[in-house]
Design a protein around this motif. Sequence first.
Motif, PDB file in Angstrom:
ATOM      1  N   ILE A 138      31.933 -56.645  11.941  1.00 44.86           N
ATOM      2  CA  ILE A 138      31.482 -55.448  12.335  1.00 44.86           C
ATOM      3  C   ILE A 138      30.851 -54.778  10.853  1.00 44.86           C
ATOM      4  O   ILE A 138      31.411 -55.103   9.749  1.00 44.86           O
ATOM      5  N   PRO A 139      29.669 -54.306  11.323  1.00 45.20           N
ATOM      6  CA  PRO A 139      28.870 -53.732   9.810  1.00 45.20           C
ATOM      7  C   PRO A 139      29.795 -52.939   9.244  1.00 45.20           C
ATOM      8  O   PRO A 139      30.148 -52.179   9.871  1.00 45.20           O
ATOM      9  N   ILE A 140      29.378 -52.779   7.986  1.00 44.87           N
ATOM     10  CA  ILE A 140      30.162 -51.832   7.086  1.00 44.87           C
ATOM     11  C   ILE A 140      29.869 -50.546   7.426  1.00 44.87           C
ATOM     12  O   ILE A 140      30.866 -49.533   7.375  1.00 44.87           O
ATOM     13  N   ILE A 141      28.837 -50.145   7.692  1.00 46.34           N
ATOM     14  CA  ILE A 141      28.366 -48.668   8.181  1.00 46.34           C
ATOM     15  C   ILE A 141      29.049 -48.255   9.510  1.00 46.34           C
ATOM     16  O   ILE A 141      29.456 -47.055   9.739  1.00 46.34           O
ATOM     17  N   VAL A 142      29.304 -49.288  10.266  1.00 47.75           N
ATOM     18  CA  VAL A 142      29.975 -49.004  11.582  1.00 47.75           C
ATOM     19  C   VAL A 142      31.358 -48.796  11.230  1.00 47.75           C
ATOM     20  O   VAL A 142      31.866 -47.933  11.811  1.00 47.75           O
ATOM     21  N   GLN A 143      32.127 -49.580  10.697  1.00 49.94           N
ATOM     22  CA  GLN A 143      33.512 -49.564  10.359  1.00 49.94           C
ATOM     23  C   GLN A 143      33.635 -48.019   9.579  1.00 49.94           C
ATOM     24  O   GLN A 143      34.706 -47.353   9.882  1.00 49.94           O
ATOM     25  N   THR A 144      32.982 -47.783   8.591  1.00 50.07           N
ATOM     26  CA  THR A 144      33.030 -46.541   7.703  1.00 50.07           C
ATOM     27  C   THR A 144      32.725 -45.463   8.759  1.00 50.07           C
ATOM     28  O   THR A 144      33.568 -44.277   8.442  1.00 50.07           O
ATOM     29  N   THR A 145      31.666 -45.126   9.429  1.00 52.98           N
ATOM     30  CA  THR A 145      31.311 -44.134  10.041  1.00 52.98           C
ATOM     31  C   THR A 145      32.486 -44.091  11.346  1.00 52.98           C
ATOM     32  O   THR A 145      32.986 -42.772  11.344  1.00 52.98           O
ATOM     33  N   GLY A 146      32.765 -45.007  11.692  1.00 54.30           N
ATOM     34  CA  GLY A 146      33.950 -44.779  12.734  1.00 54.30           C
ATOM     35  C   GLY A 146      35.434 -44.661  12.292  1.00 54.30           C
ATOM     36  O   GLY A 146      35.772 -43.546  12.721  1.00 54.30           O
ATOM     37  N   LEU A 147      35.748 -44.837  11.210  1.00 48.74           N
ATOM     38  CA  LEU A 147      36.973 -44.433  10.532  1.00 48.74           C
ATOM     39  C   LEU A 147      36.645 -42.892  10.277  1.00 48.74           C
ATOM     40  O   LEU A 147      37.636 -42.216  10.111  1.00 48.74           O
ATOM     41  N   LEU A 148      35.616 -42.690   9.442  1.00 41.52           N
ATOM     42  CA  LEU A 148      35.214 -41.215   9.016  1.00 41.52           C
ATOM     43  C   LEU A 148      35.329 -40.145  10.325  1.00 41.52           C
ATOM     44  O   LEU A 148      35.767 -39.231  10.147  1.00 41.52           O
ATOM     45  N   ILE A 149      34.860 -40.734  11.434  1.00 42.28           N
ATOM     46  CA  ILE A 149      34.829 -39.759  12.664  1.00 42.28           C
ATOM     47  C   ILE A 149      36.095 -39.552  13.008  1.00 42.28           C
ATOM     48  O   ILE A 149      36.724 -38.401  13.236  1.00 42.28           O
ATOM     49  N   LEU A 150      37.029 -40.487  12.954  1.00 45.08           N
ATOM     50  CA  LEU A 150      38.225 -40.229  13.521  1.00 45.08           C
ATOM     51  C   LEU A 150      39.401 -39.574  12.546  1.00 45.08           C
ATOM     52  O   LEU A 150      39.923 -38.527  12.795  1.00 45.08           O
ATOM     53  N   SER A 151      39.137 -39.759  11.170  1.00 47.79           N
ATOM     54  CA  SER A 151      39.569 -38.916  10.110  1.00 47.79           C
ATOM     55  C   SER A 151      39.162 -37.457  10.351  1.00 47.79           C
ATOM     56  O   SER A 151      39.956 -36.361  10.082  1.00 47.79           O
ATOM     57  N   ASN A 152      38.010 -37.312  10.346  1.00 43.86           N
ATOM     58  CA  ASN A 152      37.449 -35.647  10.704  1.00 43.86           C
ATOM     59  C   ASN A 152      38.135 -35.197  11.964  1.00 43.86           C
ATOM     60  O   ASN A 152      38.241 -34.012  11.746  1.00 43.86           O
ATOM     61  N   TYR A 175      44.161 -38.868   6.268  1.00 47.74           N
ATOM     62  CA  TYR A 175      44.031 -39.875   5.145  1.00 47.74           C
ATOM     63  C   TYR A 175      44.320 -41.145   5.152  1.00 47.74           C
ATOM     64  O   TYR A 175      43.782 -41.946   4.577  1.00 47.74           O
ATOM     65  N   LEU A 176      45.209 -41.520   6.236  1.00 49.10           N
ATOM     66  CA  LEU A 176      45.376 -42.724   6.667  1.00 49.10           C
ATOM     67  C   LEU A 176      44.112 -43.651   7.215  1.00 49.10           C
ATOM     68  O   LEU A 176      43.941 -44.608   7.124  1.00 49.10           O
ATOM     69  N   LEU A 177      42.999 -42.688   7.521  1.00 48.08           N
ATOM     70  CA  LEU A 177      41.802 -43.238   7.983  1.00 48.08           C
ATOM     71  C   LEU A 177      40.749 -43.071   6.937  1.00 48.08           C
ATOM     72  O   LEU A 177      39.760 -43.735   6.951  1.00 48.08           O
ATOM     73  N   GLN A 178      40.813 -42.013   6.421  1.00 49.47           N
ATOM     74  CA  GLN A 178      39.600 -41.654   5.552  1.00 49.47           C
ATOM     75  C   GLN A 178      39.809 -42.522   3.937  1.00 49.47           C
ATOM     76  O   GLN A 178      38.657 -42.866   3.565  1.00 49.47           O
ATOM     77  N   VAL A 179      40.905 -42.809   3.779  1.00 45.58           N
ATOM     78  CA  VAL A 179      41.033 -43.705   2.548  1.00 45.58           C
ATOM     79  C   VAL A 179      40.635 -45.142   2.692  1.00 45.58           C
ATOM     80  O   VAL A 179      39.476 -45.517   1.834  1.00 45.58           O
ATOM     81  N   PRO A 180      41.010 -45.702   3.703  1.00 48.58           N
ATOM     82  CA  PRO A 180      40.329 -47.111   4.066  1.00 48.58           C
ATOM     83  C   PRO A 180      38.677 -46.911   4.373  1.00 48.58           C
ATOM     84  O   PRO A 180      37.727 -47.837   4.171  1.00 48.58           O
ATOM     85  N   ALA A 181      38.184 -46.104   5.063  1.00 51.68           N
ATOM     86  CA  ALA A 181      36.955 -45.695   5.276  1.00 51.68           C
ATOM     87  C   ALA A 181      36.183 -45.503   4.083  1.00 51.68           C
ATOM     88  O   ALA A 181      35.001 -46.369   4.051  1.00 51.68           O
TER      89      ALA A 181
END
Length: 115
Positions: free
Chosen positions: A3-17, A51-57
């Motif tokens: 999975i592309p890094i931008i997709v992983q990061t964005t997905g986790l940040l959306i859930l975190s938000n 935080y459990l989602l934002q930190v890994p994102a």
Amino acid sequence: MQIPIIVQTTGLLILSNIFMTVAWYGHLKSLSSKAWWVAAFISWGIALFEYLLQVPANRIGYTAYSLAQLKILQEALTLIVFVPFAMFYMGQPFKLDYVWAGLCLVGAVYFIFRS
């Protein structure tokens, strides 16, 4: 398939938000009759999941993007999550100002990612 890094990061940040928005503002509707400290402790518990989602994102994103890019991405996603939350959960009316703020963030994303 990776999975592309931008997709992983964005997905986790959306859930975190989503967790962040509920923790920061959800108590205004659902816990308004409770003492502030009750709302604070419940919000703090919800924020743990943020935080459990934002930190890994951010750790994943930082392998490919700068700190500034991660921050601007976070801010743009915050608005994307906040507007539906405000309208559908909190019952706030849609405002054209949301569009103008969103366009400003699109500009910020463009300028921070263009190089």
